[in-house]
Design an enzyme around this catalytic site. Structure first.
Site, PDB file in Angstrom:
ATOM      1  N   TYR A 291       0.812  -1.244  -0.010  1.00 48.44           N
ATOM      2  CA  TYR A 291       0.069  -0.093   0.047  1.00 48.44           C
ATOM      3  C   TYR A 291       0.838   1.322  -0.014  1.00 48.44           C
ATOM      4  CZ  TYR A 291      -3.699  -3.229   1.445  1.00 48.44           C
ATOM      5  OH  TYR A 291      -4.655  -4.154   1.585  1.00 48.44           O
TER       6      TYR A 291
ATOM      7  N   SER B 207      -5.014 -14.371   2.292  1.00 42.76           N
ATOM      8  CA  SER B 207      -5.772 -13.311   1.778  1.00 42.76           C
ATOM      9  C   SER B 207      -6.104 -13.587   0.533  1.00 42.76           C
ATOM     10  CB  SER B 207      -5.185 -11.937   1.889  1.00 42.76           C
ATOM     11  OG  SER B 207      -6.243 -10.921   1.157  1.00 42.76           O
TER      12      SER B 207
ATOM     13  N   TRP C 190     -12.593  -7.685   3.072  1.00 39.68           N
ATOM     14  CA  TRP C 190     -12.525  -6.570   2.336  1.00 39.68           C
ATOM     15  C   TRP C 190     -13.228  -6.079   1.441  1.00 39.68           C
ATOM     16  CZ3 TRP C 190     -10.626  -6.300  -2.837  1.00 39.68           C
ATOM     17  CH2 TRP C 190     -10.483  -7.357  -3.343  1.00 39.68           C
ATOM     18  N   SER C 191     -13.324  -4.801   1.173  1.00 43.52           N
ATOM     19  CA  SER C 191     -14.344  -4.228   0.033  1.00 43.52           C
ATOM     20  C   SER C 191     -15.670  -4.411   0.371  1.00 43.52           C
ATOM     21  CB  SER C 191     -14.009  -4.467  -1.278  1.00 43.52           C
ATOM     22  OG  SER C 191     -14.386  -3.678  -2.125  1.00 43.52           O
ATOM     23  N   PRO C 192     -16.211  -4.438   1.521  1.00 40.81           N
ATOM     24  CA  PRO C 192     -17.620  -4.565   1.890  1.00 40.81           C
ATOM     25  C   PRO C 192     -18.516  -3.787   1.204  1.00 40.81           C
ATOM     26  CG  PRO C 192     -16.532  -3.642   3.813  1.00 40.81           C
ATOM     27  CD  PRO C 192     -15.267  -3.849   2.761  1.00 40.81           C
ATOM     28  N   LEU C 193     -17.810  -2.695   0.847  1.00 40.62           N
ATOM     29  CA  LEU C 193     -18.626  -1.558   0.038  1.00 40.62           C
ATOM     30  C   LEU C 193     -18.471  -1.668  -1.496  1.00 40.62           C
ATOM     31  CD1 LEU C 193     -18.542   1.681   2.222  1.00 40.62           C
ATOM     32  CD2 LEU C 193     -20.354  -0.113   2.135  1.00 40.62           C
TER      33      LEU C 193
ATOM     34  N   GLN D  53     -15.154  10.540   6.042  1.00 39.36           N
ATOM     35  CA  GLN D  53     -15.505   9.103   5.582  1.00 39.36           C
ATOM     36  C   GLN D  53     -15.488   8.199   6.655  1.00 39.36           C
ATOM     37  OE1 GLN D  53     -12.758   8.129   2.370  1.00 39.36           O
ATOM     38  NE2 GLN D  53     -13.711   9.447   0.970  1.00 39.36           N
TER      39      GLN D  53
END
Length: 369
Positions: free
Chosen positions: A55, A152, A206-209, A291
């Site tokens: 990252y 992951s 990850w990325s629940p949205l 956010q």
């Protein structure tokens, strides 16, 4: 903030995990604001923080480590390795012992800590024997530099193989799996999540949205422009794509379900993933303080059976809306040479041509003499 046990480790982590993927040049490089977000997350009851060496090419770990100074013993700190860190250098990536040992030392230095609570393999590596990977990770655990290990975006069959190898070779075993999971990405409900449960692991999703699609910003006739994600990954929001048009249609239906439940679409999406019994924590990845506040407001939301059933009727269980939500594509899919039997006749022709060239070379050498 609800606390849940991480697999069978006995360690408790918050239902929301603070993901620092947006720390650094990828999203927010302001150390002051990032530190404020970490402090706000701690105040809200979050004790679980996740990042990765890749990252912002290490900057995320550095910013997070600085933000956690003086608070290290109060948190569960997770990071990952595997994705490329060295440009064209083929040995600065993957799951080999050589890279794991260096990557771990680099992460410890950037995070400013003596140990990592959860060290995760970011992606599978078809070039490396899983025993090689587990052996190196086990050594890090025995050295006290890592407490637990996880994986992951591993397919179910590779999770099973890892546990078989751990048992047969007396290695440390993966305690967590970190897959993509959202209302738009439900494929793992058919295999990965049941496998996680069978092996006493935790799913940290990850990325629940769904890359921001379920925040409520993306609507038919009112899609935003020039957002951070749109600038970084424009293909995800190409409205000429059929799967993205379908997402817009589904969002309208899902928003009606959320309104019926008296909550926002975003909070419904977060509550949906944390309702699954295999899921211990959902990673939230805010870029700004505002956010973060919006995400934290949904920490206590739970969904009724009627709401969950209504979601199932719109997006069937076990389905993904787009390949963008898969997270990992096996090399056998994108490398056609792994899907083709070798052409025996062609191989024979190549062999005969090689022999012929050798004979010609020998004859030429003899002629020179």
């Amino acid at each position: 903030m609800e606390m849940r046990v991480l697999g069978r480790t006995g360690m408790h982590v918050s239902k929301f995990c603070f993901g620092a993927g947006m720390f650094g040049y990828f999203g927010n490089g302001d150390q002051g604001e990032c530190s404020q977000m970490v402090d706000r997350a701690l105040d809200a009851g979050i004790n679980y923080f996740d990042t990765s060496d890749v990252y912002s090419h290490g900057e995320s770990e550095t910013i997070l480590g600085t933000a956690l100074k003086g608070k290290r013993d109060d948190v569960v700190l997770a990071t990952k390795f595997s994705l490329p860190m060295g440009g064209a250098n083929p040995n600065m990536k993957g799951n080999s012992r050589r890279w794991i040992m260096k990557a771990a030392e680099d992460s410890l230095r950037r995070l400013g800590t003596d140990y990592i609570d959860l060290y995760q393999v970011h992606r599978p590596d078809s070039a490396t024997d899983i025993d090689e990977t587990l052996g190196a990770l086990s050594d890090l655990v025995h050295q006290g530099k890592v407490r637990y290990i996880g994986c992951s975006t591993f397919p179910a069959e590779q999770i099973v193989e890892s546990h078989w190898v751990a048992e047969k070779r007396n290695r440390e075993r993966f305690r967590t799996e970190q897959p993509p999971y959202s209302i738009f990405a439900r494929r793992i409900e058919a295999d990965v999540l049941p496998t996680v449960q069978r092996y006493g692991m935790s799913a940290i999703v990850w990325s629940p949205l769904s890359q921001g699609w379920l925040t409520g910003k993306w609507r038919r006739g009112a899609t935003p422009n020039d957002t951070q994600r749109q600038n970084l990954q424009p293909h995800l929001y190409d409205m000429n794509r059929a799967d993205n048009q379908r997402k817009l249609d589904l969002i309208e239906k899902l928003d009606l379900v959320a309104k019926e439940a008296g909550i926002s679409l975003m909070h419904m999406a977060l509550a949906f993933v944390t309702a699954h019994p295999a899921v211990t924590s959902a990673i939230i990845g805010p870029r700004t303080f505002d956010q973060l506040e919006g995400l934290l407001a949904g920490a206590d939301v739970t969904l009724s059976q009627e709401t969950l059933d209504a979601i199932d009727a719109i997006v069937p269980p076990g389905t993904n809306i787009s390949h963008d939500d898969d997270g990992y594509v096996a090399p056998e899919i994108h490398d056609k040479s792994l899907r083709r039997r070798p052409n025996v006749e062609q191989a024979h022709d190549n062999f005969r041509e090689t022999i012929s060239n050798i004979e010609k070379y020998k004859a030429a050498q003899q002629a020179k003499k």
